[in-house]
Scaffold this active site. Structure first.
Site, PDB file in Angstrom:
ATOM      1  N   GLN A 153       0.821  -1.214   0.000  1.00 15.18           N
ATOM      2  CA  GLN A 153       0.000   0.000   0.000  1.00 15.18           C
ATOM      3  C   GLN A 153       0.852   1.260   0.000  1.00 15.18           C
ATOM      4  OE1 GLN A 153      -2.357  -0.329   3.558  1.00 15.18           O
ATOM      5  NE2 GLN A 153      -3.809  -1.755   2.634  1.00 15.18           N
ATOM      6  N   HIS A 172       3.081  -5.868  12.105  1.00 21.18           N
ATOM      7  CA  HIS A 172       2.558  -4.535  11.795  1.00 21.18           C
ATOM      8  C   HIS A 172       1.552  -4.154  12.869  1.00 21.18           C
ATOM      9  CE1 HIS A 172       0.943  -1.107   9.723  1.00 21.18           C
ATOM     10  NE2 HIS A 172       1.873  -1.249   8.791  1.00 21.18           N
ATOM     11  N   ARG A 213       8.025   0.424  13.835  1.00 26.99           N
ATOM     12  CA  ARG A 213       6.916  -0.523  13.940  1.00 26.99           C
ATOM     13  C   ARG A 213       6.989  -1.434  15.157  1.00 26.99           C
ATOM     14  NH1 ARG A 213       6.186  -2.423   7.734  1.00 26.99           N
ATOM     15  NH2 ARG A 213       5.252  -0.433   7.203  1.00 26.99           N
ATOM     16  N   HIS A 223       3.757  -9.515   9.543  1.00 26.94           N
ATOM     17  CA  HIS A 223       3.708  -8.695   8.333  1.00 26.94           C
ATOM     18  C   HIS A 223       4.907  -8.894   7.422  1.00 26.94           C
ATOM     19  CE1 HIS A 223       2.557  -5.316   5.909  1.00 26.94           C
ATOM     20  NE2 HIS A 223       3.698  -4.678   6.142  1.00 26.94           N
ATOM     21  N   SER A 225      11.170  -2.760   1.490  1.00 32.91           N
ATOM     22  CA  SER A 225      11.192  -4.122   0.934  1.00 32.91           C
ATOM     23  C   SER A 225      10.900  -4.153  -0.551  1.00 32.91           C
ATOM     24  CB  SER A 225      10.239  -5.034   1.694  1.00 32.91           C
ATOM     25  OG  SER A 225       9.072  -4.359   2.023  1.00 32.91           O
TER      26      SER A 225
HETATM   27  C1  LIG Z   1      -0.452  -5.871   3.028  1.00 29.70           C
HETATM   28  C2  LIG Z   1       0.993  -5.586   2.748  1.00 29.70           C
HETATM   29  C3  LIG Z   1       1.408  -4.300   2.482  1.00 29.70           C
HETATM   30  C4  LIG Z   1       2.754  -4.027   2.220  1.00 29.70           C
HETATM   31  N1  LIG Z   1       3.115  -2.750   1.901  1.00 29.70           N
HETATM   32  C5  LIG Z   1       4.403  -2.517   1.560  1.00 29.70           C
HETATM   33  C6  LIG Z   1       4.805  -1.232   1.114  1.00 29.70           C
HETATM   34  O1  LIG Z   1       3.999  -0.309   1.012  1.00 29.70           O
HETATM   35  N2  LIG Z   1       6.108  -1.050   0.788  1.00 29.70           N
HETATM   36  C7  LIG Z   1       7.028  -2.050   0.869  1.00 29.70           C
HETATM   37  O2  LIG Z   1       8.213  -1.829   0.553  1.00 29.70           O
HETATM   38  N3  LIG Z   1       6.665  -3.280   1.274  1.00 29.70           N
HETATM   39  C8  LIG Z   1       5.388  -3.537   1.598  1.00 29.70           C
HETATM   40  N4  LIG Z   1       5.032  -4.794   1.991  1.00 29.70           N
HETATM   41  C9  LIG Z   1       6.030  -5.857   1.924  1.00 29.70           C
HETATM   42  C10 LIG Z   1       6.258  -6.210   0.466  1.00 29.70           C
HETATM   43  O3  LIG Z   1       5.020  -6.194  -0.223  1.00 29.70           O
HETATM   44  C11 LIG Z   1       6.902  -7.575   0.302  1.00 29.70           C
HETATM   45  O4  LIG Z   1       7.997  -7.711   1.146  1.00 29.70           O
HETATM   46  C12 LIG Z   1       7.393  -7.743  -1.126  1.00 29.70           C
HETATM   47  O5  LIG Z   1       6.369  -7.439  -2.034  1.00 29.70           O
HETATM   48  C13 LIG Z   1       7.865  -9.167  -1.327  1.00 29.70           C
HETATM   49  O6  LIG Z   1       8.023  -9.390  -2.694  1.00 29.70           O
HETATM   50  P1  LIG Z   1       8.448 -10.822  -3.186  1.00 29.70           P
HETATM   51  O7  LIG Z   1       8.445 -10.774  -4.670  1.00 29.70           O
HETATM   52  O8  LIG Z   1       9.681 -11.231  -2.491  1.00 29.70           O
HETATM   53  O9  LIG Z   1       7.291 -11.803  -2.637  1.00 29.70           O
HETATM   54  P2  LIG Z   1       5.747 -11.862  -3.021  1.00 29.70           P
HETATM   55  O10 LIG Z   1       5.292 -10.615  -3.660  1.00 29.70           O
HETATM   56  O11 LIG Z   1       5.007 -12.331  -1.833  1.00 29.70           O
HETATM   57  O12 LIG Z   1       5.692 -12.994  -4.132  1.00 29.70           O
HETATM   58  C14 LIG Z   1       5.918 -14.340  -3.809  1.00 29.70           C
HETATM   59  C15 LIG Z   1       5.482 -15.186  -4.980  1.00 29.70           C
HETATM   60  O13 LIG Z   1       5.915 -16.522  -4.780  1.00 29.70           O
HETATM   61  C16 LIG Z   1       4.853 -17.411  -5.099  1.00 29.70           C
HETATM   62  N5  LIG Z   1       5.137 -18.659  -4.404  1.00 29.70           N
HETATM   63  C17 LIG Z   1       5.304 -18.883  -3.085  1.00 29.70           C
HETATM   64  N6  LIG Z   1       5.625 -20.167  -2.859  1.00 29.70           N
HETATM   65  C18 LIG Z   1       5.673 -20.769  -4.068  1.00 29.70           C
HETATM   66  C19 LIG Z   1       5.959 -22.083  -4.509  1.00 29.70           C
HETATM   67  N7  LIG Z   1       6.256 -23.058  -3.633  1.00 29.70           N
HETATM   68  N8  LIG Z   1       5.913 -22.368  -5.827  1.00 29.70           N
HETATM   69  C20 LIG Z   1       5.594 -21.394  -6.735  1.00 29.70           C
HETATM   70  N9  LIG Z   1       5.317 -20.133  -6.375  1.00 29.70           N
HETATM   71  C21 LIG Z   1       5.364 -19.824  -5.063  1.00 29.70           C
HETATM   72  C22 LIG Z   1       3.612 -16.637  -4.650  1.00 29.70           C
HETATM   73  O14 LIG Z   1       2.442 -17.171  -5.224  1.00 29.70           O
HETATM   74  C23 LIG Z   1       3.980 -15.258  -5.179  1.00 29.70           C
HETATM   75  O15 LIG Z   1       3.748 -15.183  -6.562  1.00 29.70           O
HETATM   76  C24 LIG Z   1       3.693  -5.072   2.263  1.00 29.70           C
HETATM   77  C25 LIG Z   1       3.289  -6.375   2.554  1.00 29.70           C
HETATM   78  C26 LIG Z   1       1.944  -6.634   2.787  1.00 29.70           C
HETATM   79  C27 LIG Z   1       1.530  -8.047   3.076  1.00 29.70           C
END
Ligand SMILES: Cc1cc2nc3c(=O)[nH]c(=O)nc-3n(C[C@H](O)[C@H](O)[C@H](O)COP(=O)(O)OP(=O)(O)OC[C@H]3O[C@@H](n4cnc5c(N)ncnc54)[C@H](O)[C@@H]3O)c2cc1C
Length: 515
Positions: free
Chosen positions: A51, A233, A278, A337, A377
């Protein structure tokens, strides 16, 4: 058991399709690459739910140095200052890179980015989109970019369940597709599976965020680090929805305050009040709840009728519970979170296993230390995707290894783990509770049941939390409420029937603010 179609065999495999996975795929292109996503693109990833936005020093009163300094202060002594400097220095170009991939951020009339303020940032530096829909906009644009890139093959509804190593080197992935198990030979695999919030029954994360990538990596011998540091959070919407919708920190940045059921603003007397890091706010809310109060975020005076325009997503979530934030305080409580810990990686995202990289929330780069600074993040995922892709592309694919026959695991399920983690490994921890959690999780972790991977990750978090006899960043021990003088990081391996931990001394890197 199906093997992957011949033309795809040997291509690098990215597990996960959030910001980290998709951005890595785009950077790897035009080299062919496969992305595995256990849910359809742009859904079920934390990235799509972000967000507040992405932190970058665009303001005239700001600099990468100030951003780095805020990050290190928040990280409570355990940030790697070299990594912090490397990432904050390129934050602006990471945002501009996202713009080049089609992300439309909110701008002022003069065309400059609108900059939000979040807790523990000393400047307005949060670049956002669609008000509070930053993640949705980023994933919309990246999904479109990936779909238009012919060298990227996306396999949706495919869940990675095991990695294979031969002679210490990665040789492939076992995944579950709808039509059955799939063997994917490759000597280059990137884990981008996101966080672990789904291991807790109060969480803001998608329920599929159960640290599967961490379990996959641990089972082939990779080192995990900083596992005890979970960020709760303070303001998840407390109306009985699972997972809990997030009420972004940016709402407090705009002046909303925390009150209790008596109307008292219980953090008012503390310096920076509700805009402290936080971990401190989450503990204050948790303690207040434990004393029998309810806690609310009151945005009536600060935002009033403007609330829905500035935070349309949060206003919509509140509406589903018949709450109008312009006239009614929003009920909140802490939810799991973000995970500061994860798979230990070097400055190219390489893990301790040859042929295995990690990126995004699943990786522990050292940027966040013991406590993540808000909106760092998305930044970390965007920046590190570039470094990981460069490293992967610079590594020659090895001759196809032999994938051994294995029993096909069931679809992963965190159900039996969630209550244990919430009760004993939550905002406040102590020795008796952590020991209880370890005893309950160990037999599940070393079983072959559907909850084994979730329990393995939970066990590693609980083990590190038990060993860290101090309170620092996101980790608070009621029986050790102070900082220890011995600054260390805990590196963990999965052994035959237990978790093996190693303490790595750290030279003091920052002024500490925790405790
Ligand atoms: C509600 C919320 C609000 C947030 N707001 C912010 C913000 O404003 N700013 C900020 O910097 N951070 C924010 N964060 C944190 C941030 O969103 C995450 O840390 C970041 O997006 C993580 O990105 P990622 O690509 O590592 O993981 P994710 O975006 O979670 O993607 C993980 C992917 O892996 C897939 N996956 C998982 N396990 C498997 C598997 N075994 N096989 C195949 N696919 C799999 C999932 O389906 C997904 O596609 C927020 C988090 C939340 C929950």
């Amino acid at each position: 058991m199906d093997r992957l179609a011949q033309p795809l065999a040997g291509q690098p495999i990215i597990i996960g399709a959030g910001l980290a996975g998709l951005m890595t795929a785009l950077h790897v292109s035009p080299e062919p690459v496969i992305v595995l996503a256990k849910a359809p693109l742009a859904s079920a990833s934390a990235s799509a739910w972000a967000q507040g936005g992405i932190a970058a020093a665009f303001g005239r009163d700001d600099s990468a140095t100030l951003h780095a300094s805020d990050t290190i202060t928040c990280g409570d002594g355990l940030c790697n200052p070299h990594v912090v400097e490397r990432i904050t220095c390129v934050a602006r170009s990471a945002v501009e890179d996202l713009v080049r991939h089609g992300v439309v951020f909110d701008r002022n009339a003069d065309g400059e980015f609108k900059l939000g303020l979040e807790a523990a940032h000393s400047r307005r530096r949060i670049v956002h989109a669609l008000g509070d829909g930053t993640g949705r906009e980023i994933l919309r644009a990246l999904t479109e970019a990936v779909r238009q890139t012919p060298s990227i093959t996306v396999l949706e509804d495919v869940e990675a369940r095991r990695l294979f190593v031969e002679g210490g080197k990665l040789v492939g992935v076992l995944a579950l597709a709808r039509r059955g198990p799939l063997l994917l030979p490759s000597s280059r695999v990137i884990i981008a599976t996101g966080g672990i919030g789904g291991l807790y029954c109060a969480t803001t994360n998608p329920l599929g965020s159960i640290g599967q990538g961490l379990a996959l990596a641990a089972r082939v011998g990779a080192a995990l680090i900083d596992m005890e540091f979970v960020q709760f959070h303070p303001t998840a919407l407390d109306v009985g929805i699972d997972p809990m919708p997030l009420v972004s920190e940016a709402v407090r940045g705009e002046g909303a305050v925390l009150i209790d059921d008596t109307g008292e603003r219980f953090m008012a007397r503390e310096a920076r009040a509700e805009l402290q890091p936080r971990n401190i706010v989450a503990r204050a809310v948790w303690r207040h709840l434990s004393q029998g109060h309810r806690v609310f975020l009151d945005a009536r005076a600060a935002l009033g009728a403007d609330f829905a325009a500035r935070f349309p997503g949060i206003a919509a979530a509140c509406r589903t519970a018949d709450i109008d934030p312009s006239t009614t305080p929003i009920p909140v409580r802490p939810g799991a979170h973000y995970h500061m810990g994860g798979i230990a990686v070097d400055d190219q995202g390489r893990t301790s296993v040859d042929g295995l990289w990690a990126c995004g929330e699943a990786a522990a780069t050292g940027l966040h230390g013991a406590n993540r600074l808000a909106s760092n993040s998305l930044l970390e995922a965007a920046v590190c995707a570039h470094w990981v892709a460069k490293s992967v592309s610079g590594t020659t694919a090895q001759r196809e290894g032999k994938l051994p026959p294995v029993a096909v695991p069931q679809t992963a399920d965190a159900g039996p783990v969630r209550e244990i983690m919430a009760r004993y490994v939550g905002v406040l921890r102590d020795r008796a509770g952590l020991r209880g959690a370890i005893e309950a999780l160990r037999p599940i972790a070393f079983s072959t049941g559907a909850a084994a991977d979730a329990a393995t990750v939970g066990l590693m978090i609980a083990t590190a939390a038990l060993l860290r006899e101090e309170s620092r960043g996101g980790h608070f021990r009621t029986d050790f409420p102070h900082l220890s003088h011995r600054l260390c990081r805990l590196s963990l391996h999965l052994g035959a029937g237990d978790v093996i931990a190693r303490s790595i001394p750290v030279a003091s890197t920052a002024v500490s603010v925790g405790g």
